[in-house]
Scaffold this motif. Structure first.
Motif, mmCIF file in Angstrom:
data_model
loop_
_atom_site.group_PDB
_atom_site.id
_atom_site.type_symbol
_atom_site.label_atom_id
_atom_site.label_comp_id
_atom_site.label_asym_id
_atom_site.label_seq_id
_atom_site.Cartn_x
_atom_site.Cartn_y
_atom_site.Cartn_z
ATOM 1 N N ARG A 111 0.817 -1.211 0.000
ATOM 2 C CA ARG A 111 0.000 0.000 0.000
ATOM 3 C C ARG A 111 0.856 1.269 0.000
ATOM 4 O O ARG A 111 0.434 2.305 -0.480
ATOM 5 N N GLY A 112 2.037 1.209 0.590
ATOM 6 C CA GLY A 112 2.886 2.379 0.666
ATOM 7 C C GLY A 112 2.346 3.442 1.598
ATOM 8 O O GLY A 112 2.722 4.611 1.491
ATOM 9 N N THR A 113 1.467 3.078 2.525
ATOM 10 C CA THR A 113 0.860 4.045 3.439
ATOM 11 C C THR A 113 1.500 4.035 4.819
ATOM 12 O O THR A 113 1.199 4.906 5.637
ATOM 13 N N ALA A 114 2.338 3.053 5.108
ATOM 14 C CA ALA A 114 3.026 3.004 6.401
ATOM 15 C C ALA A 114 4.239 3.932 6.358
ATOM 16 O O ALA A 114 4.628 4.446 5.313
ATOM 17 N N THR A 115 4.842 4.146 7.526
ATOM 18 C CA THR A 115 6.007 5.028 7.590
ATOM 19 C C THR A 115 7.284 4.341 7.144
ATOM 20 O O THR A 115 8.317 4.996 6.999
ATOM 21 N N LYS A 116 7.239 3.048 6.942
ATOM 22 C CA LYS A 116 8.391 2.298 6.454
ATOM 23 C C LYS A 116 7.965 1.391 5.312
ATOM 24 O O LYS A 116 6.775 1.187 5.064
ATOM 25 N N ASN A 117 8.937 0.842 4.622
ATOM 26 C CA ASN A 117 8.692 -0.179 3.611
ATOM 27 C C ASN A 117 8.844 -1.568 4.215
ATOM 28 O O ASN A 117 9.618 -1.776 5.151
ATOM 29 N N ILE A 118 8.130 -2.511 3.639
ATOM 30 C CA ILE A 118 8.376 -3.929 3.931
ATOM 31 C C ILE A 118 9.677 -4.327 3.248
ATOM 32 O O ILE A 118 9.923 -3.972 2.097
ATOM 33 N N LEU A 119 10.524 -5.066 3.948
ATOM 34 C CA LEU A 119 11.764 -5.584 3.370
ATOM 35 C C LEU A 119 11.557 -7.029 2.940
ATOM 36 O O LEU A 119 11.089 -7.859 3.734
ATOM 37 N N VAL A 120 11.912 -7.345 1.700
ATOM 38 C CA VAL A 120 11.861 -8.714 1.168
ATOM 39 C C VAL A 120 13.259 -9.064 0.693
ATOM 40 O O VAL A 120 13.808 -8.399 -0.196
ATOM 41 N N SER A 121 13.861 -10.112 1.271
ATOM 42 C CA SER A 121 15.223 -10.489 0.881
ATOM 43 C C SER A 121 15.446 -11.971 1.164
ATOM 44 O O SER A 121 14.672 -12.598 1.893
ATOM 45 N N PRO A 122 16.499 -12.563 0.609
ATOM 46 C CA PRO A 122 16.788 -13.972 0.857
ATOM 47 C C PRO A 122 17.126 -14.247 2.324
ATOM 48 O O PRO A 122 17.877 -13.492 2.952
ATOM 49 N N LYS A 123 16.614 -15.320 2.842
ATOM 50 C CA LYS A 123 16.911 -15.718 4.221
ATOM 51 C C LYS A 123 18.382 -16.034 4.395
ATOM 52 O O LYS A 123 18.981 -15.723 5.436
ATOM 53 N N ASP A 124 18.991 -16.631 3.373
ATOM 54 C CA ASP A 124 20.390 -17.061 3.465
ATOM 55 C C ASP A 124 21.352 -16.092 2.778
ATOM 56 O O ASP A 124 22.506 -16.443 2.496
ATOM 57 N N GLY A 125 20.913 -14.879 2.502
ATOM 58 C CA GLY A 125 21.816 -13.862 2.003
ATOM 59 C C GLY A 125 21.952 -13.812 0.493
ATOM 60 O O GLY A 125 21.388 -14.624 -0.248
ATOM 61 N N TRP A 126 22.744 -12.811 0.057
ATOM 62 C CA TRP A 126 22.906 -12.576 -1.371
ATOM 63 C C TRP A 126 23.459 -13.810 -2.076
ATOM 64 O O TRP A 126 24.375 -14.473 -1.600
ATOM 65 N N GLY A 127 22.874 -14.117 -3.240
ATOM 66 C CA GLY A 127 23.294 -15.250 -4.036
ATOM 67 C C GLY A 127 22.465 -16.495 -3.810
ATOM 68 O O GLY A 127 22.561 -17.446 -4.596
ATOM 69 N N SER A 128 21.634 -16.514 -2.767
ATOM 70 C CA SER A 128 20.855 -17.724 -2.471
ATOM 71 C C SER A 128 19.487 -17.727 -3.149
ATOM 72 O O SER A 128 18.828 -18.763 -3.209
#
Length: 415
Positions: free
Chosen positions: A132-149
């Motif tokens: 929605r983009g209505t909160a004061t922050k963004n949701i973070l979506v990223s790999p659980k095991d880090g970059w490259g996974s």
């Protein structure tokens, strides 16, 4: 080759001969790091930690991060682990409230390969209408095991996703359509990365340390910033980014620009900061031009802040030898297109090549490898500095300022 909203019909090309190149004195970076404002949420809700500073650089160094997003590794209010599947990611985005997002939400993707369904304007979106983009922050979506996974197995398109930051997800070709207040961060792409508006006004669709690391022979523009008819894109940042050159195949006729602003709709408000863009055949940056119907005429069109742009002939000279089967460039053009006169700004930047004749607003501590720039590219305040000694610039100059983003280097800064 990926589809485009409007392919070059609006763009005037400028043919410049190869200019004399340079080696100016290096402008000193600011003594204080780049800072950003953070936005406070409701008093009753604890705020997630967000990035507040970046170390100035010409390309990725691991510190460029959206201020509206919790930093990786920081304490957040809610962690959601999901399978490596777009449907699972969408369900998790839809499950949280604005209060939870303000306290920090991190969606962690299991290792694997996400499907792609194409990245043309008609491709089926992998995600559509989430956030929605209505909160004061963004949701973070990223790999659980880090970059490259986590990687995306094929080209992918996201449509109308708002208030989400996707980080450390590598892909082939990524298209963000109508994604206001959405960021793509700390990611490697191999073909192209584009942000576009197809309906209404898109604001704050940003790229942080998006890297196309490898030169290639192709006819596709690697980076795009575009608007379709009756749409607009503005107020966007490309920060800490890097793009290797794209060489045109022998026998082809395509122009090819590294970062192209284009479309039948209005586009402006683009800031390129702390980035290095090695030129494609036609230019490193194609500005296009303003639209008469744009109600924001007279506001900043483009800002080049502490960045390096090169013509393709300089890319060959400095880091990327002409590959087999590639057309040898005859022009030394770094910037093409007029933009909006008086609404172009540059600070602490280098342009290794010629520029389309247009007036700039403010130019501060910035150097150009084009002898005609002081006369043809005058600024209301300040001026481009031409230094004929730049003919000596080679690999060492670039190596000292913008490391080649090998996988080993990216792993060292993104973990």
């Amino acid at each position: 080759m990926t589809d485009r909203i409007s392919r070059r019909t609006l763009l005037a090309s400028a043919a410049f001969i190869v200019p004399t190149f340079i080696a100016p004195h290096v402008p000193l970076d600011p003594t204080e790091p780049l800072t950003r404002r953070t936005t406070s949420g409701p008093a009753s809700v604890p705020e997630a930690t967000a990035a507040v500073a970046a170390v100035r650089s010409y390309g990725p160094n691991g510190t460029h991060w959206p201020a509206n997003t919790p930093t990786l590794g920081s304490q957040v209010g809610k962690v959601i682990d999901v399978a490596c599947d777009w449907a699972a990611i969408g369900k998790a985005i839809a499950s949280v409230t604005d209060a939870q997002i303000s306290a920090g939400v991190h969606i962690r993707i299991a290792p694997g390969t996400l499907k792609g369904f194409g990245s043309s304007s008609g491709s089926t979106p992998a995600l559509k209408g989430f956030g929605r983009g209505t909160a004061t922050k963004n949701i973070l979506v990223s790999p659980k095991d880090g970059w490259g996974s986590v990687t995306i197995g094929d080209d992918v398109r996201l449509t109308n996703v708002k208030g989400v930051t996707f980080a450390r997800i590598n892909g082939r070709s990524v298209l963000l359509t109508d994604c206001s207040r959405t960021n793509w961060a700390h990611a490697k792409v191999s073909v192209n990365f584009r942000m576009t508006a197809s309906s209404g006004i898109v604001r704050q669709c940003n790229a942080y340390e998006v890297v196309m690391a490898d030169a290639k022979v192709d006819i596709s523009d690697p980076l795009g910033y575009a608007a379709g008819s009756n749409a607009k894109i503005t107020d966007s940042v490309w920060e800490g980014c890097y793009c290797a050159p794209v060489f045109r195949p022998e026998g082809a006729s395509d122009h090819i620009d590294t970062l192209q602003m284009y479309g039948n709709g209005a586009y402006r408000g683009l800031t390129i900061r702390d980035s290095t863009l090695f030129g494609a055949l036609n230019s490193a940056l194609q500005l296009g031009g303003p639209k008469p119907e744009d109600p924001e005429l007279g506001t900043p069109f483009l800002t080049l802040d502490h960045s390096i742009l090169t013509a393709q002939v300089v890319a060959i000279q400095a880091r990327y030898p002409l590959p087999a089967g590639a057309y040898a460039p005859k022009l030394g053009q770094a910037i093409n297109g007029s933009g909006e006169s008086g609404q172009l700004f540059a600070k602490d930047s280098y342009v290794f090549g010629s520029m389309y004749t247009t007036q700039w607003g403010t130019v501060e501590n910035s150097f150009v490898a084009y002898s005609k720039a002081p006369a043809n590219n005058k600024a209301v305040t300040g001026a481009w500095v031409y230094d004929p000694a730049m003919a000596t610039v080679g690999a060492a100059w670039f190596d000292a300022r913008t490391p080649t983003p090998t996988d080993a280097y990216l792993r060292s800064i993104w973990t």
